[in-house]
Motif scaffolding. Structure first.
Motif, PDB file in Angstrom:
ATOM      1  N   LEU A  61      38.386  32.821  55.796  1.00 46.39           N
ATOM      2  CA  LEU A  61      37.198  32.120  55.297  1.00 46.39           C
ATOM      3  C   LEU A  61      37.303  30.621  55.552  1.00 46.39           C
ATOM      4  N   GLN A  62      38.505  30.077  55.437  1.00 50.39           N
ATOM      5  CA  GLN A  62      38.694  28.662  55.755  1.00 50.39           C
ATOM      6  C   GLN A  62      38.473  28.412  57.247  1.00 50.39           C
ATOM      7  N   LEU A  63      39.057  29.248  58.078  1.00 48.10           N
ATOM      8  CA  LEU A  63      38.928  29.057  59.526  1.00 48.10           C
ATOM      9  C   LEU A  63      37.494  29.207  60.007  1.00 48.10           C
ATOM     10  N   SER A  64      36.720  30.058  59.346  1.00 51.64           N
ATOM     11  CA  SER A  64      35.323  30.254  59.744  1.00 51.64           C
ATOM     12  C   SER A  64      34.407  29.170  59.172  1.00 51.64           C
ATOM     13  N   GLY A  65      34.954  28.323  58.306  1.00 47.92           N
ATOM     14  CA  GLY A  65      34.161  27.250  57.723  1.00 47.92           C
ATOM     15  C   GLY A  65      33.349  27.651  56.507  1.00 47.92           C
ATOM     16  N   GLN A  66      33.547  28.864  56.011  1.00 47.61           N
ATOM     17  CA  GLN A  66      32.786  29.311  54.847  1.00 47.61           C
ATOM     18  C   GLN A  66      33.309  28.717  53.544  1.00 47.61           C
ATOM     19  N   ILE A  67      34.585  28.377  53.511  1.00 42.88           N
ATOM     20  CA  ILE A  67      35.132  27.635  52.379  1.00 42.88           C
ATOM     21  C   ILE A  67      35.916  26.448  52.945  1.00 42.88           C
ATOM     22  N   PRO A  68      35.961  25.342  52.210  1.00 44.10           N
ATOM     23  CA  PRO A  68      36.604  24.142  52.736  1.00 44.10           C
ATOM     24  C   PRO A  68      38.120  24.270  52.838  1.00 44.10           C
ATOM     25  N   ILE A  69      38.677  23.622  53.828  1.00 42.42           N
ATOM     26  CA  ILE A  69      40.126  23.577  53.995  1.00 42.42           C
ATOM     27  C   ILE A  69      40.726  22.538  53.046  1.00 42.42           C
ATOM     28  N   ASP A  70      39.947  21.541  52.697  1.00 43.81           N
ATOM     29  CA  ASP A  70      40.392  20.463  51.824  1.00 43.81           C
ATOM     30  C   ASP A  70      40.731  21.017  50.445  1.00 43.81           C
ATOM     31  N   ASP A  71      42.006  20.948  50.067  1.00 45.75           N
ATOM     32  CA  ASP A  71      42.424  21.530  48.789  1.00 45.75           C
ATOM     33  C   ASP A  71      41.995  20.695  47.579  1.00 45.75           C
ATOM     34  N   ARG A  72      41.338  19.573  47.821  1.00 44.73           N
ATOM     35  CA  ARG A  72      40.805  18.787  46.706  1.00 44.73           C
ATOM     36  C   ARG A  72      39.473  19.356  46.213  1.00 44.73           C
ATOM     37  N   VAL A  73      38.882  20.260  46.997  1.00 44.15           N
ATOM     38  CA  VAL A  73      37.630  20.908  46.600  1.00 44.15           C
ATOM     39  C   VAL A  73      37.975  22.163  45.798  1.00 44.15           C
ATOM     40  N   ALA A  74      37.567  22.183  44.558  1.00 48.66           N
ATOM     41  CA  ALA A  74      37.850  23.331  43.697  1.00 48.66           C
ATOM     42  C   ALA A  74      37.027  24.536  44.132  1.00 48.66           C
ATOM     43  N   LEU A  75      37.673  25.680  44.230  1.00 48.99           N
ATOM     44  CA  LEU A  75      36.950  26.898  44.592  1.00 48.99           C
ATOM     45  C   LEU A  75      35.859  27.211  43.577  1.00 48.99           C
ATOM     46  N   SER A  76      36.091  26.834  42.330  1.00 41.27           N
ATOM     47  CA  SER A  76      35.091  27.091  41.291  1.00 41.27           C
ATOM     48  C   SER A  76      33.810  26.290  41.503  1.00 41.27           C
ATOM     49  N   SER A  77      33.863  25.272  42.359  1.00 42.88           N
ATOM     50  CA  SER A  77      32.672  24.464  42.631  1.00 42.88           C
ATOM     51  C   SER A  77      31.799  25.054  43.739  1.00 42.88           C
ATOM     52  N   LEU A  78      32.281  26.089  44.405  1.00 42.12           N
ATOM     53  CA  LEU A  78      31.559  26.666  45.539  1.00 42.12           C
ATOM     54  C   LEU A  78      30.485  27.641  45.078  1.00 42.12           C
ATOM     55  N   ASP A  79      29.415  27.726  45.864  1.00 43.32           N
ATOM     56  CA  ASP A  79      28.380  28.737  45.635  1.00 43.32           C
ATOM     57  C   ASP A  79      28.864  30.026  46.292  1.00 43.32           C
ATOM     58  N   VAL A  80      29.326  30.968  45.497  1.00 44.82           N
ATOM     59  CA  VAL A  80      29.964  32.164  46.041  1.00 44.82           C
ATOM     60  C   VAL A  80      28.983  33.198  46.586  1.00 44.82           C
ATOM     61  N   ILE A 105      28.804  33.385  50.364  1.00 47.20           N
ATOM     62  CA  ILE A 105      30.100  33.840  50.885  1.00 47.20           C
ATOM     63  C   ILE A 105      30.239  35.345  50.700  1.00 47.20           C
ATOM     64  N   LEU A 106      29.914  35.819  49.509  1.00 49.12           N
ATOM     65  CA  LEU A 106      30.017  37.254  49.232  1.00 49.12           C
ATOM     66  C   LEU A 106      29.006  38.053  50.045  1.00 49.12           C
ATOM     67  N   ALA A 107      27.827  37.480  50.265  1.00 50.78           N
ATOM     68  CA  ALA A 107      26.808  38.168  51.087  1.00 50.78           C
ATOM     69  C   ALA A 107      27.326  38.348  52.517  1.00 50.78           C
ATOM     70  N   CYS A 108      27.968  37.326  53.051  1.00 51.10           N
ATOM     71  CA  CYS A 108      28.545  37.433  54.400  1.00 51.10           C
ATOM     72  C   CYS A 108      29.656  38.470  54.437  1.00 51.10           C
ATOM     73  N   GLU A 109      30.510  38.460  53.404  1.00 49.00           N
ATOM     74  CA  GLU A 109      31.585  39.429  53.337  1.00 49.00           C
ATOM     75  C   GLU A 109      31.036  40.844  53.298  1.00 49.00           C
ATOM     76  N   LYS A 110      30.013  41.041  52.476  1.00 52.88           N
ATOM     77  CA  LYS A 110      29.426  42.370  52.350  1.00 52.88           C
ATOM     78  C   LYS A 110      28.793  42.808  53.675  1.00 52.88           C
ATOM     79  N   ARG A 111      28.079  41.896  54.318  1.00 49.07           N
ATOM     80  CA  ARG A 111      27.424  42.202  55.590  1.00 49.07           C
ATOM     81  C   ARG A 111      28.438  42.510  56.680  1.00 49.07           C
TER      82      ARG A 111
END
Length: 69
Positions: free
Chosen positions: A38-57, A60-66
């Motif tokens: 997910l990081q390599l595809s750009g769907q979630i940030p590589i920057d570890d200062r960005v909290a995963l809890s701040s992301l609109d999931v 991301i989940l729609a892409c995973e499901k598809r």
């Protein structure tokens, strides 16, 4: 959340979802690889200062499901 807390949380979520816990180590490896993918595809940030809890999931989940169902 530190690593032991994350593993414990995943374990409890797996129990709640009634997954087969006989292969929990393999499940953890898959989780780690999906996270990196997910990081390599750009769907979630590589920057570890960005909290995963701040992301609109939802997108991301729609892409995973598809892509994986």
């Amino acid at each position: 959340m530190n690593i032991p807390q994350m593993i414990t949380r995943l374990y409890h979520e797996s129990i709640d979802a009634e997954h087969d816990l006989g292969n929990f180590t393999s499940f953890l490896r898959v989780c780690c690889m999906r996270y990196l993918a997910l990081q390599l595809s750009g769907q979630i940030p590589i920057d570890d200062r960005v909290a995963l809890s701040s992301l609109d999931v939802e997108p991301i989940l729609a892409c995973e499901k598809r892509d994986y169902h």
